[in-house]
Write an enzyme that holds these catalytic residues in place. Structure first.
Site, PDB file in Angstrom:
ATOM      1  N   LYS A   1      48.903  53.822  35.272  1.00 62.32           N
ATOM      2  CA  LYS A   1      47.908  53.684  36.353  1.00 62.32           C
ATOM      3  C   LYS A   1      48.600  54.021  37.662  1.00 62.32           C
ATOM      4  O   LYS A   1      49.641  53.427  37.996  1.00 62.32           O
ATOM      5  CB  LYS A   1      47.364  52.250  36.375  1.00 62.32           C
ATOM      6  CG  LYS A   1      46.267  52.012  37.388  1.00 62.32           C
ATOM      7  CD  LYS A   1      45.513  50.740  37.033  1.00 62.32           C
ATOM      8  CE  LYS A   1      44.440  50.411  38.043  1.00 62.32           C
ATOM      9  NZ  LYS A   1      44.912  49.550  39.127  1.00 62.32           N
TER      10      LYS A   1
ATOM     11  N   CYS B   1      50.748  49.414  41.944  1.00 65.84           N
ATOM     12  CA  CYS B   1      50.886  48.116  42.630  1.00 65.84           C
ATOM     13  C   CYS B   1      51.406  48.324  44.055  1.00 65.84           C
ATOM     14  O   CYS B   1      52.476  48.905  44.255  1.00 65.84           O
ATOM     15  CB  CYS B   1      51.831  47.209  41.849  1.00 65.84           C
ATOM     16  SG  CYS B   1      51.939  45.581  42.591  1.00 65.84           S
TER      17      CYS B   1
ATOM     18  N   GLN C   1      49.727  45.329  30.629  1.00 63.73           N
ATOM     19  CA  GLN C   1      50.242  46.158  31.724  1.00 63.73           C
ATOM     20  C   GLN C   1      51.599  45.639  32.177  1.00 63.73           C
ATOM     21  O   GLN C   1      51.767  44.427  32.388  1.00 63.73           O
ATOM     22  CB  GLN C   1      49.277  46.145  32.907  1.00 63.73           C
ATOM     23  CG  GLN C   1      49.656  47.174  33.955  1.00 63.73           C
ATOM     24  CD  GLN C   1      48.814  47.105  35.203  1.00 63.73           C
ATOM     25  OE1 GLN C   1      48.696  46.046  35.816  1.00 63.73           O
ATOM     26  NE2 GLN C   1      48.237  48.220  35.607  1.00 63.73           N
TER      27      GLN C   1
ATOM     28  N   HIS D   1      43.593  55.486  40.695  1.00 61.54           N
ATOM     29  CA  HIS D   1      42.834  54.697  41.666  1.00 61.54           C
ATOM     30  C   HIS D   1      42.760  55.559  42.933  1.00 61.54           C
ATOM     31  O   HIS D   1      43.799  55.903  43.500  1.00 61.54           O
ATOM     32  CB  HIS D   1      43.560  53.360  41.902  1.00 61.54           C
ATOM     33  CG  HIS D   1      42.948  52.525  42.980  1.00 61.54           C
ATOM     34  ND1 HIS D   1      43.551  51.397  43.483  1.00 61.54           N
ATOM     35  CD2 HIS D   1      41.774  52.644  43.650  1.00 61.54           C
ATOM     36  CE1 HIS D   1      42.778  50.868  44.421  1.00 61.54           C
ATOM     37  NE2 HIS D   1      41.709  51.608  44.549  1.00 61.54           N
TER      38      HIS D   1
ATOM     39  N   PRO E   1      42.885  46.009  34.920  1.00 57.01           N
ATOM     40  CA  PRO E   1      43.780  44.844  34.968  1.00 57.01           C
ATOM     41  C   PRO E   1      43.634  44.175  36.333  1.00 57.01           C
ATOM     42  O   PRO E   1      43.636  44.868  37.359  1.00 57.01           O
ATOM     43  CB  PRO E   1      45.174  45.457  34.789  1.00 57.01           C
ATOM     44  CG  PRO E   1      45.036  46.916  35.012  1.00 57.01           C
ATOM     45  CD  PRO E   1      43.601  47.285  34.877  1.00 57.01           C
TER      46      PRO E   1
ATOM     47  N   ASN F   1      39.105  55.517  39.129  1.00 57.52           N
ATOM     48  CA  ASN F   1      38.945  54.102  39.482  1.00 57.52           C
ATOM     49  C   ASN F   1      38.695  53.971  40.983  1.00 57.52           C
ATOM     50  O   ASN F   1      39.364  54.605  41.777  1.00 57.52           O
ATOM     51  CB  ASN F   1      40.225  53.353  39.061  1.00 57.52           C
ATOM     52  CG  ASN F   1      40.305  51.932  39.588  1.00 57.52           C
ATOM     53  OD1 ASN F   1      41.325  51.522  40.122  1.00 57.52           O
ATOM     54  ND2 ASN F   1      39.246  51.177  39.449  1.00 57.52           N
ATOM     55  N   GLY F   2      37.673  53.179  41.300  1.00 63.22           N
ATOM     56  CA  GLY F   2      37.415  52.861  42.694  1.00 63.22           C
ATOM     57  C   GLY F   2      35.952  52.737  43.035  1.00 63.22           C
ATOM     58  O   GLY F   2      35.173  53.676  42.871  1.00 63.22           O
ATOM     59  N   ASP F   3      35.561  51.528  43.448  1.00 64.38           N
ATOM     60  CA  ASP F   3      34.266  51.255  44.097  1.00 64.38           C
ATOM     61  C   ASP F   3      33.042  51.305  43.184  1.00 64.38           C
ATOM     62  O   ASP F   3      31.928  51.434  43.698  1.00 64.38           O
ATOM     63  CB  ASP F   3      34.026  52.233  45.266  1.00 64.38           C
ATOM     64  CG  ASP F   3      35.111  52.165  46.319  1.00 64.38           C
ATOM     65  OD1 ASP F   3      35.808  51.143  46.364  1.00 64.38           O
ATOM     66  OD2 ASP F   3      35.255  53.124  47.087  1.00 64.38           O
TER      67      ASP F   3
ATOM     68  N   THR G   1      45.130  40.913  38.427  1.00 60.36           N
ATOM     69  CA  THR G   1      46.003  39.748  38.528  1.00 60.36           C
ATOM     70  C   THR G   1      45.190  38.511  38.915  1.00 60.36           C
ATOM     71  O   THR G   1      44.305  38.597  39.765  1.00 60.36           O
ATOM     72  CB  THR G   1      47.104  40.033  39.575  1.00 60.36           C
ATOM     73  OG1 THR G   1      47.917  41.066  39.043  1.00 60.36           O
ATOM     74  CG2 THR G   1      47.950  38.817  39.872  1.00 60.36           C
TER      75      THR G   1
HETATM   76  C1  FMN Z   1      42.067  40.524  42.404  1.00 56.47           C
HETATM   77  C2  FMN Z   1      42.644  41.840  42.032  1.00 56.47           C
HETATM   78  C3  FMN Z   1      43.752  41.888  41.205  1.00 56.47           C
HETATM   79  C4  FMN Z   1      44.294  43.112  40.808  1.00 56.47           C
HETATM   80  N1  FMN Z   1      45.339  43.138  39.957  1.00 56.47           N
HETATM   81  C5  FMN Z   1      45.785  44.327  39.467  1.00 56.47           C
HETATM   82  C6  FMN Z   1      46.778  44.376  38.457  1.00 56.47           C
HETATM   83  O1  FMN Z   1      47.297  43.371  37.979  1.00 56.47           O
HETATM   84  N2  FMN Z   1      47.168  45.607  38.010  1.00 56.47           N
HETATM   85  C7  FMN Z   1      46.620  46.771  38.510  1.00 56.47           C
HETATM   86  O2  FMN Z   1      46.982  47.844  38.073  1.00 56.47           O
HETATM   87  N3  FMN Z   1      45.685  46.734  39.465  1.00 56.47           N
HETATM   88  C8  FMN Z   1      45.244  45.548  39.936  1.00 56.47           C
HETATM   89  N4  FMN Z   1      44.246  45.523  40.861  1.00 56.47           N
HETATM   90  C9  FMN Z   1      43.630  46.784  41.288  1.00 56.47           C
HETATM   91  C10 FMN Z   1      42.444  47.096  40.378  1.00 56.47           C
HETATM   92  O3  FMN Z   1      42.839  47.229  39.043  1.00 56.47           O
HETATM   93  C11 FMN Z   1      41.721  48.379  40.816  1.00 56.47           C
HETATM   94  O4  FMN Z   1      42.608  49.440  40.714  1.00 56.47           O
HETATM   95  C12 FMN Z   1      41.241  48.294  42.242  1.00 56.47           C
HETATM   96  O5  FMN Z   1      40.610  47.063  42.507  1.00 56.47           O
HETATM   97  C13 FMN Z   1      40.254  49.426  42.550  1.00 56.47           C
HETATM   98  O6  FMN Z   1      39.151  49.375  41.725  1.00 56.47           O
HETATM   99  P1  FMN Z   1      37.746  48.778  42.236  1.00 56.47           P
HETATM  100  O7  FMN Z   1      37.362  49.533  43.463  1.00 56.47           O
HETATM  101  O8  FMN Z   1      36.831  48.991  41.060  1.00 56.47           O
HETATM  102  O9  FMN Z   1      37.992  47.338  42.533  1.00 56.47           O
HETATM  103  C14 FMN Z   1      43.720  44.314  41.284  1.00 56.47           C
HETATM  104  C15 FMN Z   1      42.609  44.262  42.138  1.00 56.47           C
HETATM  105  C16 FMN Z   1      42.079  43.050  42.511  1.00 56.47           C
HETATM  106  C17 FMN Z   1      40.877  43.015  43.405  1.00 56.47           C
END
Ligand code: FMN
Length: 640
Positions: free
Chosen positions: A425, A386, A355, A455, A301, A487-489, A303
């Site tokens: 999450k 969050c 979510q 995460h 998800p 989740n992450g990177d 935002t």
């Molecule tokens: C632009 C943006 C918006 C995000 N919005 C949400 C959200 O609405 N809900 C949520 O659980 N995490 C949100 N996240 C976190 C991501 O879902 C994810 O947990 C986080 O970026 C780590 O994963 P990654 O390293 O693959 O980016 C957001 C992250 C980014 C960069």
């Protein structure tokens, strides 16, 4: 060489002899030497009008982009002359250091704070097509010349005057007609000329419509508090009568949340003793729907950026599971149109969840019941990751990790009223060195969560450190047999394979999908895709088509589509084309130094400047309105 610096042979473009070496700073992406440039030269290059460059008589490289922008190789070579292997990143680094590069010491706490998450002081501008120059809806379809508001109507009624100031059409095919068979924007559509050619869809039968809209009658009832939540009331009553309530009274003060609140480090998690699910929550008569998440590619998800048109792009590239942007449960309960828009589901989203965010069992449970009754989803997720202050200080998001009694009631309450699986999450914890997830996971399993995503970073860390996959491995054990997603990177199939070795049931991809939505194809096919700039532009063109279909093809819809495109471009510019890298794969926390691409468009797409993203948007959506300013919501180029 300073500790941590690596020596990388610089490519010389086929010359003989020992390749010269250049020094790579830690945290800087290894781009082949012949593509590197300086900040000044990079912007100078982009500022030179394409026509003028061509007039120099230099040879073009990489082929035309389809937009009349192509880059002469010789010009790039000339710009390269001035470069040095290691210094070219200085200016870019200066900005990004403030925003927090992974693995680098940060000197200023204040800068660190500034860098976090979002641009909070963004200009709030009037929409380009504000009411005083919009045509009255009563006239748009020519259905009626009667406007019920008469003199009080704030819209234009003079069709000729409207058409005089209406910007020119953007193309000869209306994307809305092509999908829906008719265009509700009538003469206000920015492709209205195409309507004259006939309204039929050239693509045969129309696809099923987008689901999960907010019914007007329900909206009225919600606004007047006329909706009954019988199941929630029963579930909440049972929860309040159970020994759960009162066992863990947790007055919440967001500012004092720390390891002592709720779950203390080193001490066992407080639970409700030997209680079983059956004691607390009466078993439901109906069978809950099940969902097998194992091995599925899950688009996180996101935002703002994870809007419906973007998710369609990711589905096309192979994402399995998609999820709506975080929706605030109290706003949904009030029937807010903009919040309900976050729940919309495109027909291509075959495994789709929404979510929710909230801090209290009653609102979260009621919201779950409302959604269970009114929308079509395969699962509901709770955002307990969050980090933003607005949510955290009210006790929601990540704060719930420290409010276990409330957290438990929320999960049990929602689970009882939902016919679809409930997922959660979470993060590693709130503070950097205090991991909480492994303690909460067995509880979450017992409370009824069908799947949990961890995460691998704490709230405090935001994106400053790499995700801790070793800790996620521990979490897998703690959660068993409940499936756990990590989740992450993740930005390559190698990252994904390493992730899967921790034993997770699957992983979620966030920024990786924003930087390169074709990551899902790479993951499925275990390869690196050296996608061309024109293929990337085609992808953006598809996004704008989907955007106009979703937000509207009138001027307002065009400008909304542009805003979301620009937000996405602020992430896309971080992608480094495969053919330019000295070492594969690209790592998400490495800053790209300034480089010139293999054609003009590739260079333009690498620009970290909002002005250049606006130029890309103009290729697809026509010129921006006068006085247009854009500042992205998320600080996407923080190397976090
Ligand atoms: C632009 C943006 C918006 C995000 N919005 C949400 C959200 O609405 N809900 C949520 O659980 N995490 C949100 N996240 C976190 C991501 O879902 C994810 O947990 C986080 O970026 C780590 O994963 P990654 O390293 O693959 O980016 C957001 C992250 C980014 C960069």
């Amino acid at each position: 060489m300073a500790e941590g610096e690596a020596e990388v042979p610089a490519e010389t473009g086929g010359g003989g002899g020992e390749p010269p070496t250049r020094t790579l700073e830690p945290g800087v992406a290894p781009i082949k030497a012949q593509y590197l440039t300086t900040k000044e030269q990079f912007h100078e290059f982009l500022e030179a009008p394409a026509g003028q460059v061509k007039a120099d008589g230099e040879t073009e490289s990489g082929g035309a982009t389809g937009n009349g922008v192509a880059e002469p190789e010789a010009k790039r070579a000339r710009l390269e002359d001035g470069q040095s292997g290691g210094g070219q990143t200085e200016d870019r680094k200066e900005v990004e250091e403030e925003e927090g590069a992974a693995g680098e010491p940060r000197e200023h706490k204040k800068a660190q704070k500034r860098a976090r998450g979002q641009h909070k002081n963004r200009p709030h501008l009037k929409p380009a097509d504000h009411d005083s120059n919009r045509l009255c809806p009563s006239l748009v379809q020519g259905l009626s010349a009667m406007c019920l508001f008469g003199d009080r109507c704030r819209y234009l009624h003079d069709v000729a005057a409207y058409l005089e100031q209406k910007p020119p059409d953007l193309g000869s095919r209306c994307p809305v007609i092509e999908t829906l068979g008719r265009c509700p924007y009538g003469i206000t559509c920015r492709f209205a000329g195409a309507h004259l050619a006939g309204g039929a869809s050239p693509w045969g039968p129309l696809p099923p419509p987008v689901r999960n809209g907010l019914d007007k009658a329900l909206q009225r009832q919600l606004r007047k508090h006329q909706v009954r939540f019988q199941r929630s009331e029963e579930a909440l009553r049972r929860l309040s009568q159970s020994p759960l309530s009162g066992v863990l009274p947790e007055p919440f003060d967001g500012d004092t949340v720390g390891p002592d609140a709720g779950v203390a480090p080193g001490s066992p998690l407080q639970t409700c003793g030997p209680l079983t699910d059956e004691d607390v929550v009466k078993l439901r008569a109906c069978e809950k729907k099940r969902l097998d998440f194992h091995g599925k590619l899950y688009l996180a998800p996101l935002t703002t950026c994870g809007n419906l048109p973007f998710r369609r792009i990711c589905k096309r590239f192979g994402a399995d599971v998609t999820c709506g942007e975080m929706a605030v449960c109290t706003n949904l309960l009030q029937g807010q149109t903009s919040e309900w828009a976050l729940l919309k589901r495109h027909p291509c989203e075959d495994i789709f969840g929404v979510q929710l965010e909230g801090a209290f069992p009653d609102t979260m449970t009621k919201c779950a019941e409302l959604l269970n009754r009114t929308i079509d989803v395969d699962f509901v997720d709770i955002n307990v990751g969050c980090p933003i202050d607005l949510v955290y200080k009210k006790g929601g998001g990540c704060a719930l990790m420290n409010r276990t009694a409330k957290f438990q009631q929320i999960v049990r309450g929602m689970n009882e009223v939902l016919d679809v699986p409930l997922t959660v999450k979470i993060r590693t914890g709130v503070q950097e060195r205090v991991n909480l997830a492994h303690r909460l996971l067995p509880e979450l399993r017992d409370w009824g969560a069908a799947m949990v995503t961890v995460h691998g970073r704490s709230r405090e860390q935001r994106y400053t450190k790499c995700a801790d996959w070793e800790y996620i491995r521990e979490c897998v054990q703690a959660a068993s047999p409940m499936p756990l997603f990590g989740n992450g990177d993740i930005l390559s199939y190698e990252d994904a394979e390493r992730a899967m070795q921790t034993g997770v049931a699957g992983f979620m991809v966030g920024r990786g999908a924003l930087l390169k939505p074709w990551l899902f194809t790479e993951l499925r096919e275990r390869r690196h895709w050296d996608i061309s700039s024109s293929e990337r532009l085609d992808m953006l063109r598809d996004f704008t088509r989907f955007g106009l279909e979703h937000w509207g093809s009138d001027t307002r819809g065009v400008e909304v589509t542009r805003r979301f495109l620009l937000e996405w471009l602020s992430f896309l510019c971080r992608y480094i084309p495969v053919g330019l890298l000295d070492r594969l794969p690209q790592k998400i926390n490495e800053r790209p130094p300034y480089y010139l691409g293999r054609d003009h468009l590739e260079t333009l797409m690498a620009s970290p400047r909002a002005d250049d993203w606006v130029r890309i948007s103009e290729m697809l959506l026509g010129p921006v309105p006068p006085n247009f300013v854009f500042l992205p919501k998320h600080k996407a180029n923080a190397y976090k």
